[in-house]
Design an enzyme around this catalytic site. Structure first.
Site, PDB file in Angstrom:
ATOM      1  CG  HIS A 287      -1.802   1.106   1.416  1.00  0.00           C
ATOM      2  ND1 HIS A 287      -1.809   1.922   2.514  1.00  0.00           N
ATOM      3  CD2 HIS A 287      -2.771   1.567   0.611  1.00  0.00           C
ATOM      4  CE1 HIS A 287      -2.755   2.832   2.400  1.00  0.00           C
ATOM      5  NE2 HIS A 287      -3.353   2.642   1.248  1.00  0.00           N
TER       6      HIS A 287
ATOM      7  CG  HIS B  67      -3.044   9.301   0.637  1.00  0.00           C
ATOM      8  ND1 HIS B  67      -3.636  10.039   1.650  1.00  0.00           N
ATOM      9  CD2 HIS B  67      -3.853   8.237   0.429  1.00  0.00           C
ATOM     10  CE1 HIS B  67      -4.743   9.439   2.035  1.00  0.00           C
ATOM     11  NE2 HIS B  67      -4.896   8.345   1.318  1.00  0.00           N
TER      12      HIS B  67
HETATM   13  O1  G3P Z   1      -5.985   0.814  -1.797  1.00  0.00           O
HETATM   14  C1  G3P Z   1      -6.786   1.091  -0.717  1.00  0.00           C
HETATM   15  C2  G3P Z   1      -6.459   2.346   0.013  1.00  0.00           C
HETATM   16  O2  G3P Z   1      -5.410   3.006  -0.623  1.00  0.00           O
HETATM   17  C3  G3P Z   1      -7.580   3.272   0.186  1.00  0.00           C
HETATM   18  O3  G3P Z   1      -7.346   4.248   1.143  1.00  0.00           O
HETATM   19  O4  G3P Z   1      -6.814   6.480   1.887  1.00  0.00           O
HETATM   20  O5  G3P Z   1      -5.009   4.825   1.701  1.00  0.00           O
HETATM   21  O6  G3P Z   1      -6.019   5.817  -0.333  1.00  0.00           O
HETATM   22  P1  G3P Z   1      -6.247   5.393   1.081  1.00  0.00           P
HETATM   23 CA    CA Z   2      -4.808   4.747  -2.030  1.00  0.00          CA
END
Ligand code: G3P
Ligand code: CA
Length: 297
Positions: A46, A88
């Site tokens: 992630h 992000h």
């Molecule tokens: O891929 C799932 C995740 O990235 C969604 O949440 O806020 O980390 O982009 P966020």
């Molecule tokens: Ca994400």
């Protein structure tokens, strides 16, 4: 134990040509899952291996590669002068030294800075001294590194309502970099968003792309989502075994059973619980922890 039918013959319109036949390996086949030590659950790093290197940077995907993980997730947004960058948050404050470099530019929104201005920022020091000088990658730089590393990408279109047209621009860049050819579409790319409208737009523009909706639509609305999303990717905290089975019972836009990738799972017990629910993928900041947990189960 968690095997399910995931491969099927497809007919898809890709880049104006019709591609007939073939299977996808984005979701492992039942055979592959049965033979895999971790149950064949796809492990996605992630924002890269973001527990160990600054998120959404080239360092974080290099770290994932060094740890043996091919799937990485990122977040794509757009600068004031129209360049796609990997970040992000809607602002630059948390993950860069923007407040120091541009003290008068609060609230430091990504969309208010040019790509050249963002390129000056340090996106690594906040995560550790050894990453000082790490830059915010443009999507172009990022795609080239993912290609170089032979990795696979779960690309999130972040905050699309702030950036009208970002879907088309993102797909254009992916196409120019060779990421919309049949091999990449079948094995290496998923595009996701929290915005159903954005996911539908991606599907309409390039129906051959594997798409995912981030969230947990009600049971009653899953049929509607199945028209444009191959995967439903919910917050792991809200997930139940029944929901996973229900999603699996629907066929997505490519005629294959829909899949489920759960996020963000860094706890070994949670990873095992979700694997027991039959999820197809786990999105994690600590891919090594999840791999160990699934191999022990
Ligand atoms: O891929 C799932 C995740 O990235 C969604 O949440 O806020 O980390 O982009 P966020
Ligand atoms: Ca994400």
């Amino acid at each position: 134990m968690h095997a399910r039918v995931a491969a099927a013959t497809t007919t898809a319109l890709i880049g104006g040509t019709v591609l007939v036949g073939g299977t996808t390996s984005i979701l492992p086949t039942p055979h592959a899952r049965a033979g895999s030590p971790d149950g064949g659950v796809v492990i996605v790093a992630h924002r890269g291996a973001s527990a160990y290197a600054p998120e959404n940077t080239l360092a974080s995907i290099d770290k994932a590669a060094a740890m043996g993980f091919d799937w990485v997730e990122n977040d794509v947004q757009r600068t004031k002068d129209g360049k796609l960058v990997v970040l992000h948050d809607a602002t630059l404050a948390r993950t860069t030294d923007v407040e120091k470099v541009y003290p008068r530019r609060a609230p430091w929104k990504v969309k208010d800075f040019t790509a050249a201005e963002i390129a000056r920022l340090d996106a690594g020091s906040w995560s550790g001294r050894r990453y000082a000088g790490t830059r915010v990658p443009t999507l172009l730089q990022y795609m080239r590194r993912v290609s170089h590393n032979h990795q696979k990408l779960l690309l999130e279109i972040k905050n699309p309502d702030l950036y009208p047209g970002i879907e088309r621009e993102t797909l254009e860049l992916l196409s120019n970099e060779g990421w919309l050819d049949p091999e990449h579409l079948r094995h290496r790319l998923v595009v996701q968003s929290f915005s159903a409208r954005s996911v539908r737009t991606v599907h309409d523009l390039r129906p051959g792309i594997t798409t995912a909706f981030l969230g947990k639509p009600s049971y009653a609305r899953l049929r509607e989502y199945a028209r444009f999303a191959d995967l439903i990717n919910p917050d792991s905290a809200s997930l139940t075994s029944g929901y996973v089975s229900t999603v699996h019972a629907f066929k997505g836009p490519h005629g294959r059973p829909m899949g489920v990738f759960a996020w963000t799972v860094d706890d070994p017990d949670a990873a095992r619980r979700l694997a027991g629910y039959g999820v197809d993928g786990v999105i994690t900041n600590k891919p090594d922890v999840v791999r160990s947990a699934l191999q022990e189960s």
